[in-house]
Design an enzyme around this catalytic site. Structure first.
Site, PDB file in Angstrom:
ATOM      1  N   PHE A 128      43.190  79.792  23.726  1.00 32.00           N
ATOM      2  CA  PHE A 128      44.317  80.493  23.101  1.00 32.00           C
ATOM      3  C   PHE A 128      45.112  81.248  24.180  1.00 32.00           C
ATOM      4  O   PHE A 128      44.518  81.804  25.103  1.00 32.00           O
ATOM      5  CB  PHE A 128      43.775  81.462  22.043  1.00 32.00           C
ATOM      6  CG  PHE A 128      44.843  82.038  21.163  1.00 32.00           C
ATOM      7  CD1 PHE A 128      45.407  81.286  20.152  1.00 32.00           C
ATOM      8  CD2 PHE A 128      45.300  83.330  21.361  1.00 32.00           C
ATOM      9  CE1 PHE A 128      46.412  81.812  19.345  1.00 32.00           C
ATOM     10  CE2 PHE A 128      46.304  83.867  20.565  1.00 32.00           C
ATOM     11  CZ  PHE A 128      46.859  83.101  19.558  1.00 32.00           C
ATOM     12  N   ASP A 201      35.067  83.666  22.495  1.00 34.39           N
ATOM     13  CA  ASP A 201      36.052  84.096  21.508  1.00 34.39           C
ATOM     14  C   ASP A 201      35.701  83.353  20.215  1.00 34.39           C
ATOM     15  O   ASP A 201      35.796  82.123  20.141  1.00 34.39           O
ATOM     16  CB  ASP A 201      37.477  83.741  21.987  1.00 34.39           C
ATOM     17  CG  ASP A 201      38.550  84.245  21.025  1.00 34.39           C
ATOM     18  OD1 ASP A 201      38.240  84.421  19.827  1.00 34.39           O
ATOM     19  OD2 ASP A 201      39.703  84.440  21.468  1.00 34.39           O
ATOM     20  N   TYR A 226      41.059  88.954  10.946  1.00 31.59           N
ATOM     21  CA  TYR A 226      42.090  88.702   9.922  1.00 31.59           C
ATOM     22  C   TYR A 226      42.161  87.249   9.492  1.00 31.59           C
ATOM     23  O   TYR A 226      43.016  86.882   8.699  1.00 31.59           O
ATOM     24  CB  TYR A 226      43.474  89.191  10.387  1.00 31.59           C
ATOM     25  CG  TYR A 226      43.861  88.837  11.806  1.00 31.59           C
ATOM     26  CD1 TYR A 226      44.251  87.559  12.139  1.00 31.59           C
ATOM     27  CD2 TYR A 226      43.852  89.808  12.805  1.00 31.59           C
ATOM     28  CE1 TYR A 226      44.620  87.245  13.447  1.00 31.59           C
ATOM     29  CE2 TYR A 226      44.203  89.515  14.105  1.00 31.59           C
ATOM     30  CZ  TYR A 226      44.588  88.229  14.418  1.00 31.59           C
ATOM     31  OH  TYR A 226      44.951  87.921  15.712  1.00 31.59           O
ATOM     32  N   LYS A 227      41.264  86.418  10.041  1.00 26.95           N
ATOM     33  CA  LYS A 227      41.277  84.998   9.670  1.00 26.95           C
ATOM     34  C   LYS A 227      40.279  84.781   8.525  1.00 26.95           C
ATOM     35  O   LYS A 227      40.549  85.181   7.403  1.00 26.95           O
ATOM     36  CB  LYS A 227      40.970  84.148  10.888  1.00 26.95           C
ATOM     37  CG  LYS A 227      41.979  84.348  12.016  1.00 26.95           C
ATOM     38  CD  LYS A 227      41.569  83.554  13.244  1.00 26.95           C
ATOM     39  CE  LYS A 227      42.499  83.826  14.410  1.00 26.95           C
ATOM     40  NZ  LYS A 227      43.863  83.358  14.187  1.00 26.95           N
ATOM     41  N   ARG A 384      48.564  72.379  11.417  1.00 30.07           N
ATOM     42  CA  ARG A 384      47.170  72.747  11.156  1.00 30.07           C
ATOM     43  C   ARG A 384      46.975  72.995   9.656  1.00 30.07           C
ATOM     44  O   ARG A 384      47.762  73.715   9.033  1.00 30.07           O
ATOM     45  CB  ARG A 384      46.798  74.041  11.882  1.00 30.07           C
ATOM     46  CG  ARG A 384      46.884  73.994  13.374  1.00 30.07           C
ATOM     47  CD  ARG A 384      46.228  75.215  14.001  1.00 30.07           C
ATOM     48  NE  ARG A 384      46.775  76.501  13.519  1.00 30.07           N
ATOM     49  CZ  ARG A 384      46.390  77.680  13.961  1.00 30.07           C
ATOM     50  NH1 ARG A 384      45.428  77.774  14.865  1.00 30.07           N
ATOM     51  NH2 ARG A 384      46.943  78.801  13.507  1.00 30.07           N
TER      52      ARG A 384
HETATM   53  C1  LIG Z   1      41.287  82.243  19.493  1.00 27.56           C
HETATM   54  C2  LIG Z   1      42.187  83.431  19.330  1.00 27.56           C
HETATM   55  N1  LIG Z   1      42.020  84.502  20.125  1.00 27.56           N
HETATM   56  C3  LIG Z   1      42.816  85.590  20.011  1.00 27.56           C
HETATM   57  C4  LIG Z   1      43.825  85.639  19.065  1.00 27.56           C
HETATM   58  C5  LIG Z   1      44.751  86.800  18.953  1.00 27.56           C
HETATM   59  O1  LIG Z   1      44.193  88.016  19.219  1.00 27.56           O
HETATM   60  P1  LIG Z   1      44.928  89.360  18.859  1.00 27.56           P
HETATM   61  O2  LIG Z   1      44.370  89.816  17.546  1.00 27.56           O
HETATM   62  O3  LIG Z   1      44.618  90.251  19.978  1.00 27.56           O
HETATM   63  O4  LIG Z   1      46.392  89.108  18.705  1.00 27.56           O
HETATM   64  C6  LIG Z   1      44.005  84.557  18.206  1.00 27.56           C
HETATM   65  C7  LIG Z   1      45.079  84.609  17.193  1.00 27.56           C
HETATM   66  O5  LIG Z   1      45.312  83.744  16.428  1.00 27.56           O
HETATM   67  C8  LIG Z   1      43.172  83.432  18.352  1.00 27.56           C
HETATM   68  O6  LIG Z   1      43.351  82.356  17.573  1.00 27.56           O
END
Ligand SMILES: Cc1ncc(COP(=O)(O)O)c(C=O)c1O
Length: 424
Positions: A128, A201, A226-227, A384
């Site tokens: 990401f 991650d 939030y997912k 997606r």
């Molecule tokens: C794999 C991944 N890492 C990090 C993030 C974003 O992180 P943040 O909450 O710091 O914006 C996302 C956002 O979709 C993501 O898919």
């Protein structure tokens, strides 16, 4: 070819079907298929009530006195997510800041704690953007990028290419782009074997696939709430550090909330809190944290085993529908066909399916604006479909593919603009 009756039969037998009622879904929303739970999860009804209570009663009436009960939220909600969702031990997870900031803290700590000449971080080209950017911006780090969605052998090779110099392997367990699920046990093992730490991650994995951080001896992890955890837009992220590393690693943002005694204000020097508390920096976002607690509680109630099993079967059903309905649009050269880039092997994918198509952007907009399906688009050419197992139905998968077929067969997208919106 799967039929709508097949979908209804699967829904009727779904042990998680009742969880849909725990989310805010209006009657007029019934026909709209939400296929973006991998980006922003739906709103739990319990969250509405909890936020009302915290705002009106705790903030509104008790005011500053409420901090006594709010103070432990990062650890309490951290344990809920860590133990129930991530397979961590109690005391290894906190909720704080964003995934971006947490990755910075942990990657900096790993580099700082690395011995001798270890300044290299291995990541992959498909990671990401925020992950790649944070790693690139770390003072003193040298980033070595391997091909997208690497195997354990790819990672072992990358570490062996820089013998004794790799401090950290930083990867996403489930790729935001392809939906591929990387071999977390295998990659963690090859990194450890070569003296490197790993930070995973888990944003697209938490609440969607089984994760066992303790059994795999994972060092560090971060991820979004939030997912699939339904914490709400911008809700604070989780951060995990294995117990034995907590006292060894120094995270770089020394704030009063990570200090041993935040209210010992005369103290001139930072003294870190014992354990995972030292990875918190500033004041926790209370409204975000209570929302994460409600969202994660539903996930815990459903159980990761059941959620992962449904995620696997729902994704398989979606892929079957795609295979049956979306082939053969491309004429002689096949240029208009969808290309499924998500792995077929169910143990090698997460809970979303990524389709590549030259008109992906306009197809995505046509689905949202005209056909009642809400997926999302990722540059340069991917749609997606993220049907979160907690509240999505097999019938949603069936209808989504029918509408996708209509979008392409009837060229419903053709008069839509090519220009991207700010949020895709
Ligand atoms: C794999 C991944 N890492 C990090 C993030 C974003 O992180 P943040 O909450 O710091 O914006 C996302 C956002 O979709 C993501 O898919």
């Amino acid at each position: 070819m799967p039929s709508l009756e097949d979908a209804h039969a699967l829904d009727a037998a779904d042990p998680l079907a009742g969880f849909r009622d725990e989310f805010a879904i209006d009657d007029d929303d019934e026909d709209r298929i939400y296929a973006d739970g991998n980006s922003l999860g739906r709103l739990p009804l319990a969250t509405v009530e909890r936020l009302r209570r915290v705002v009106e009663e705790e903030w509104g009436r008790s005011l500053i006195g409420s901090w006594e009960s709010w103070f432990d939220l990062p650890q309490r909600v951290g344990d809920l997510v860590g133990v129930e969702v991530l397979g961590a031990r109690p005391g290894e997870t906190v909720i704080a800041d964003s995934t971006t900031v947490n990755l910075y803290k942990l990657a900096a700590a790993a580099l700082g704690g690395a011995s001798g000449d270890r300044h290299v971080i291995v990541t992959d080209a498909g990671n990401f953007p925020t992950d790649r950017f944070v790693l690139q911006g770390l003072p003193g780090a040298h980033v070595h990028t391997v091909r997208a969605d690497p195997s354990a052998d790819d990672v072992a090779q990358a570490i062996d290419d820089a013998p004794g110099r790799v401090a950290l392997v930083a990867l996403s367990h489930v790729s935001y782009f392809s939906g591929a699920r990387l071999d977390l046990p295998g990659i963690t093992h090859v990194a450890h074997d070569r003296g490197a730490l790993v930070v995973w991650d888990l944003s697209h994995a938490a609440g969607a696939v089984p994760i066992d951080l303790a059994a795999n001896d994972v060092d560090l992890a971060v991820g979004c709430t939030y997912k699939y955890l339904n914490g709400g837009p911008g809700s604070p992220a989780f951060l995990y550090v294995r117990t034995d590393l907590q006292e060894q690693l120094q995270q770089p943002i020394h704030g009063w909330f990570g200090a041993a005694e935040p209210f010992a204000m005369q103290q001139q020097r930072y003294e870190p809190a014992p354990g995972i508390g030292r990875f918190v920096s500033g004041s926790p976002s209370v409204l975000g944290l209570v929302a994460v607690e409600e969202g994660a509680a539903i996930v815990a109630k459903a159980g990761i085993g059941a959620l992962a099993a449904k995620g696997e079967s729902l994704t398989a059903f979606l892929l079957d529908c795609i295979d049956a309905e979306l082939g053969g649009f491309g004429g002689d050269d096949g240029s208009d066909d969808f290309d499924i880039i998500t792995p077929r092997n169910p143990t090698r994918r997460g809970a979303h399916v990524s389709l590549r198509h030259p008109e992906a952007w306009r197809i995505c907009r046509a689905l949202i604006e005209r056909l009642g399906v809400v997926p999302d688009f990722r540059e340069p050419d991917v749609v997606r479909l993220g049907l979160a197992p907690l509240y999505s139905r097999y019938a949603d998968a069936w209808h989504a593919v029918q509408r996708l077929r209509t979008a392409v067969a009837d060229r419903v997208y053709e008069d839509l603009p090519m220009e991207r919106r700010r949020v895709t």
